[in-house]
Write a protein that holds these residues in place. Structure first.
Motif, PDB file in Angstrom:
ATOM      1  N   GLN A 121       4.488   8.319  11.488  1.00 46.79           N
ATOM      2  CA  GLN A 121       5.236   7.544  12.474  1.00 46.79           C
ATOM      3  C   GLN A 121       6.690   7.461  12.030  1.00 46.79           C
ATOM      4  OE1 GLN A 121       3.553   3.717  13.307  1.00 46.79           O
ATOM      5  NE2 GLN A 121       1.515   4.521  13.815  1.00 46.79           N
ATOM      6  N   ILE A 122       7.599   7.767  12.935  1.00 41.12           N
ATOM      7  CA  ILE A 122       9.035   7.789  12.616  1.00 41.12           C
ATOM      8  C   ILE A 122       9.730   6.696  13.422  1.00 41.12           C
ATOM      9  CG2 ILE A 122      11.126   9.184  12.607  1.00 41.12           C
ATOM     10  CD1 ILE A 122       9.360  11.660  12.479  1.00 41.12           C
ATOM     11  N   ARG A 123      10.472   5.844  12.703  1.00 41.24           N
ATOM     12  CA  ARG A 123      11.194   4.744  13.347  1.00 41.24           C
ATOM     13  C   ARG A 123      12.647   4.757  12.880  1.00 41.24           C
ATOM     14  NH1 ARG A 123       6.779  -0.203  12.397  1.00 41.24           N
ATOM     15  NH2 ARG A 123       4.925   1.017  12.957  1.00 41.24           N
ATOM     16  N   ILE A 124      13.493   4.109  13.642  1.00 48.42           N
ATOM     17  CA  ILE A 124      14.922   4.036  13.334  1.00 48.42           C
ATOM     18  C   ILE A 124      15.240   2.648  12.798  1.00 48.42           C
ATOM     19  CG2 ILE A 124      17.247   4.283  14.295  1.00 48.42           C
ATOM     20  CD1 ILE A 124      16.087   6.034  16.465  1.00 48.42           C
ATOM     21  N   GLY A 125      16.120   2.610  11.791  1.00 47.73           N
ATOM     22  CA  GLY A 125      16.558   1.305  11.315  1.00 47.73           C
ATOM     23  C   GLY A 125      16.614   1.142   9.819  1.00 47.73           C
ATOM     24  N   GLY A 126      16.074   2.063   9.051  1.00 44.77           N
ATOM     25  CA  GLY A 126      16.158   1.949   7.606  1.00 44.77           C
ATOM     26  C   GLY A 126      15.311   0.822   7.052  1.00 44.77           C
ATOM     27  N   ILE A 127      15.709   0.317   5.877  1.00 41.05           N
ATOM     28  CA  ILE A 127      14.932  -0.718   5.190  1.00 41.05           C
ATOM     29  C   ILE A 127      14.873  -2.025   5.975  1.00 41.05           C
ATOM     30  CG2 ILE A 127      14.758  -2.071   3.071  1.00 41.05           C
ATOM     31  CD1 ILE A 127      15.874   0.232   1.529  1.00 41.05           C
ATOM     32  N   PRO A 128      15.951  -2.490   6.601  1.00 41.12           N
ATOM     33  CA  PRO A 128      15.826  -3.737   7.382  1.00 41.12           C
ATOM     34  C   PRO A 128      14.757  -3.647   8.470  1.00 41.12           C
ATOM     35  CG  PRO A 128      18.136  -3.226   7.005  1.00 41.12           C
ATOM     36  CD  PRO A 128      17.361  -2.044   6.525  1.00 41.12           C
ATOM     37  N   ALA A 129      14.648  -2.496   9.134  1.00 45.81           N
ATOM     38  CA  ALA A 129      13.612  -2.340  10.158  1.00 45.81           C
ATOM     39  C   ALA A 129      12.221  -2.353   9.537  1.00 45.81           C
ATOM     40  CB  ALA A 129      13.829  -1.038  10.932  1.00 45.81           C
ATOM     41  N   ALA A 130      12.088  -1.793   8.320  1.00 46.50           N
ATOM     42  CA  ALA A 130      10.794  -1.816   7.647  1.00 46.50           C
ATOM     43  C   ALA A 130      10.410  -3.236   7.252  1.00 46.50           C
ATOM     44  CB  ALA A 130      10.838  -0.910   6.411  1.00 46.50           C
ATOM     45  N   VAL A 131      11.363  -4.012   6.756  1.00 45.85           N
ATOM     46  CA  VAL A 131      11.083  -5.399   6.387  1.00 45.85           C
ATOM     47  C   VAL A 131      10.665  -6.204   7.615  1.00 45.85           C
ATOM     48  CG1 VAL A 131      12.097  -7.514   5.458  1.00 45.85           C
ATOM     49  CG2 VAL A 131      12.624  -5.310   4.398  1.00 45.85           C
ATOM     50  N   GLU A 132      11.343  -5.978   8.724  1.00 46.39           N
ATOM     51  CA  GLU A 132      10.998  -6.681   9.955  1.00 46.39           C
ATOM     52  C   GLU A 132       9.609  -6.290  10.447  1.00 46.39           C
ATOM     53  OE1 GLU A 132      11.154  -9.056  13.328  1.00 46.39           O
ATOM     54  OE2 GLU A 132      12.421  -9.062  11.518  1.00 46.39           O
ATOM     55  N   ALA A 133       9.268  -5.001  10.347  1.00 49.00           N
ATOM     56  CA  ALA A 133       7.973  -4.539  10.854  1.00 49.00           C
ATOM     57  C   ALA A 133       6.818  -5.049  10.001  1.00 49.00           C
ATOM     58  CB  ALA A 133       7.957  -3.009  10.900  1.00 49.00           C
ATOM     59  N   TYR A 134       6.991  -5.044   8.682  1.00 49.53           N
ATOM     60  CA  TYR A 134       5.888  -5.409   7.797  1.00 49.53           C
ATOM     61  C   TYR A 134       5.793  -6.911   7.544  1.00 49.53           C
ATOM     62  CZ  TYR A 134       5.928  -0.411   7.032  1.00 49.53           C
ATOM     63  OH  TYR A 134       5.908   0.940   7.219  1.00 49.53           O
ATOM     64  N   SER A 135       6.654  -7.666   8.173  1.00 49.42           N
ATOM     65  CA  SER A 135       6.515  -9.115   8.068  1.00 49.42           C
ATOM     66  C   SER A 135       5.343  -9.628   8.895  1.00 49.42           C
ATOM     67  CB  SER A 135       7.811  -9.794   8.525  1.00 49.42           C
ATOM     68  OG  SER A 135       8.096  -9.466   9.884  1.00 49.42           O
ATOM     69  N   HIS A 136       4.861  -8.794   9.831  1.00 49.47           N
ATOM     70  CA  HIS A 136       3.729  -9.229  10.662  1.00 49.47           C
ATOM     71  C   HIS A 136       2.687  -8.122  10.830  1.00 49.47           C
ATOM     72  CE1 HIS A 136       5.648  -6.843  13.837  1.00 49.47           C
ATOM     73  NE2 HIS A 136       6.776  -7.485  13.539  1.00 49.47           N
ATOM     74  N   GLU A 137       2.715  -7.070   9.977  1.00 52.67           N
ATOM     75  CA  GLU A 137       1.696  -6.035  10.026  1.00 52.67           C
ATOM     76  C   GLU A 137       1.493  -5.472   8.618  1.00 52.67           C
ATOM     77  OE1 GLU A 137       3.324  -1.822  11.264  1.00 52.67           O
ATOM     78  OE2 GLU A 137       4.134  -3.301  12.657  1.00 52.67           O
ATOM     79  N   PRO A 138       0.295  -4.942   8.315  1.00 55.65           N
ATOM     80  CA  PRO A 138       0.050  -4.403   6.971  1.00 55.65           C
ATOM     81  C   PRO A 138       0.822  -3.111   6.738  1.00 55.65           C
ATOM     82  CG  PRO A 138      -1.821  -3.986   8.404  1.00 55.65           C
ATOM     83  CD  PRO A 138      -0.899  -4.878   9.173  1.00 55.65           C
ATOM     84  N   THR A 139       1.067  -2.825   5.494  1.00 53.44           N
ATOM     85  CA  THR A 139       1.807  -1.618   5.143  1.00 53.44           C
ATOM     86  C   THR A 139       0.856  -0.436   4.983  1.00 53.44           C
ATOM     87  OG1 THR A 139       1.670  -2.226   2.811  1.00 53.44           O
ATOM     88  CG2 THR A 139       3.647  -2.885   4.004  1.00 53.44           C
TER      89      THR A 139
END
Length: 506
Positions: free
Chosen positions: A137-155
């Protein structure tokens, strides 16, 4: 803050000579770096006052750090950094060789990129045959987007993140990412700074790998594969698939003779796998009793281990083993594509080279096997039917292997008396691939070898066909023959295909 990143696995280094000149890996360049930065200062130049040495200080983005108080000064002299950068550039072309032995398991991979070329490279890597079992899965946003995504979903098992900020900001963002990562998650960081101290600080924080942008698809694949390499499996053999453009093209004969030349002339351990279950001829060509090795393996792929595989194989010579087809019509042979993939993967762990003798049919497992092979050789005869079928095969293989070299094209049965033929130049021009080899037609030699259960190298060692098979063996194995011929051998036998280039003209 808890460090949830998994320890970094050691990558294996493949120093094998790669003679394939058809595929070139583009070396990374720093000209497009959007955030250039001078290397670190280790020893200040003459006339400058050394700055006090302190530990690494990571500040919040936007907070000023006084010179000399941070472990990452902005300018200075860095001999270690220059050495590492030079070594990275020198080793960049080996990414293709390293990626050739990659085997990515069935995992989920999330990529958070910032640069457009990074996102494009990740997309191409996700479509590569080596990562066909993984879900990307490819997403845009770098590390801040990853922190936002994994704050409410498992890694997932692997996260690839990109940060183009300065080293202090990068380390601060990595610390934030570690707080929301599950235990066992591996993290690959892509940054803009080629710095040995930054690399060490990231390793201390549990980052599995650090790469400097821009990255190429094969570099990313090699890095991911190295993180999930099996230490119990010392190597993964190179698979070479032979397929005929039409029935009667002689792909099985070419595959068997090439494998025999690889084992006898080059001295490499080789395994032949005959996947033509109802009509396979590998047992006949080597004068061996046809065992049900391949059929038994395909029937129980989950139970395969090195001991069981050794029992199923027939040893033809000291360096050549055979997985013969049962060659019987008692069974319909309805086998899933996953079974063929699992058996091929298991066999690749038994020898450096695995020659796949594929039948002339079309199915899901055939398509998957051709795309997954490390090397594909299309054997064709110089006629219109072979030209049409070879073009369809080559176009499909090219589209399914965008990061690999195109398939090899071999013209077989060239020079049949009284038969009109398409010239090799026109044949290759229509396909966009020049034939790497043309094997002359010799009905007497091939017929005698087939009836006696011999290879061409034994039936006619000095023939042009025997020389052609030795040349093809060097091409597909990417190895040269021993330069020194053994006592009693004919003049020139056993020499490299490049030896004629250095002959002294008289």
């Amino acid at each position: 803050m808890s460090n949830a990143f998994a320890p970094r696995a050691f990558d294996t280094v493949d120093d094998e000579f790669d003679a394939d000149l058809d595929f070139v890996v583009v070396e990374p360049t720093l000209d497009g770096d959007i955030n250039p930065r001078e290397p670190l200062q280790f020893t200040p130049p003459a006339g400058m006052v050394p700055a006090p040495q302190t530990g690494m200080v990571v500040s919040h983005p936007g907070t000023a750090v006084a010179p000399g108080q941070a472990g990452l000064p902005a300018a200075g002299y860095n001999p270690v950094g220059d050495m590492v950068a030079g070594a990275a550039m020198a080793l960049a072309p080996s990414a293709a060789a390293m990626a050739a032995e990659v085997n990515v398991p069935r995992i989920a991979i999330h990529v958070f990129g910032e640069r457009q070329d990074t996102l494009a490279a990740a997309e191409r890597a996700g479509q590569d045959r080596r990562m066909s079992r993984a879900t990307t899965q490819i997403r845009i946003g770098g590390i801040p987007a990853a922190v936002e995504a994994y704050s409410h979903e498992p890694t997932p098992p692997l996260i690839v993140v990109e940060c183009l900020q300065d080293p202090q900001t990068l380390l601060w963002q990595v610390d934030r990412l570690a707080e929301c990562c599950d235990a066992g998650t591996k993290v690959v960081v892509i940054g803009a700074t080629n710095d040995i101290i930054l690399f060490r600080e990231l390793m201390k924080r549990g980052v599995s790998e650090y790469m400097v942008a821009p990255v190429q698809p094969l570099q990313l694949i090699a890095a991911i594969g190295g993180l999930f390499s099996d230490p119990a499996q010392p190597f993964v053999g190179r698979s070479i698939a032979f397929v005929g453009a039409r029935g009667g093209a002689g792909s099985s004969s070419v595959a068997h003779n090439t494998a025999y030349a690889m084992s006898e002339k080059i001295g490499a351990n080789t395994v032949i796998v005959d996947y033509d279950l109802p009509f396979g001829t590998a047992g006949l060509d080597f004068n061996q009793d046809p065992l049900s090795g391949v059929a038994d393996a395909l029937g129980q792929p989950d139970r395969l281990d090195p001991v069981l595989l050794d029992r199923m194989m027939v040893r033809c010579t000291d360096k050549l083993s055979l997985f013969a087809a049962p060659a019987t019509l008692d069974t319909d042979w309805e086998i899933s594509a996953d079974a063929f993939e699992e058996v091929t993967t298991q066999i690749r762990g038994t020898a450096p080279f695995v020659v796949l003798d594929l039948p002339h049919l079309w199915s899901g497992w055939m398509r998957k096997t051709l795309i997954a092979a490390d090397e594909v050789v299309v054997v064709a005869t110089p006629d219109l039917a072979s030209l049409r079928n070879a073009k369809n095969m080559i176009d499909l293989i090219r589209s399914g292997r965008p990061n690999d070299a195109p398939p090899r094209l071999v013209l077989n049965q060239v020079g049949v008396p009284g038969r009109p033929e398409i010239p090799a130049k026109d044949f290759g021009a229509a396909l966009g691939i020049h034939p790497c080899l043309s094997i002359p037609f010799d009905a007497k030699l091939f017929g005698a070898a087939a009836n006696n259960g011999q290879m061409i190298l034994d039936a006619g060692a000095k023939s042009k066909s025997a020389e052609a098979f030795q040349t093809l063996a060097q091409i597909v194995s990417r190895r040269e023959m021993p330069l020194l011929a053994a006592p009693g051998k004919a003049k020139g036998e056993g020499k490299s295909i490049f030896a004629n280039l250095f002959k002294k003209k008289t």
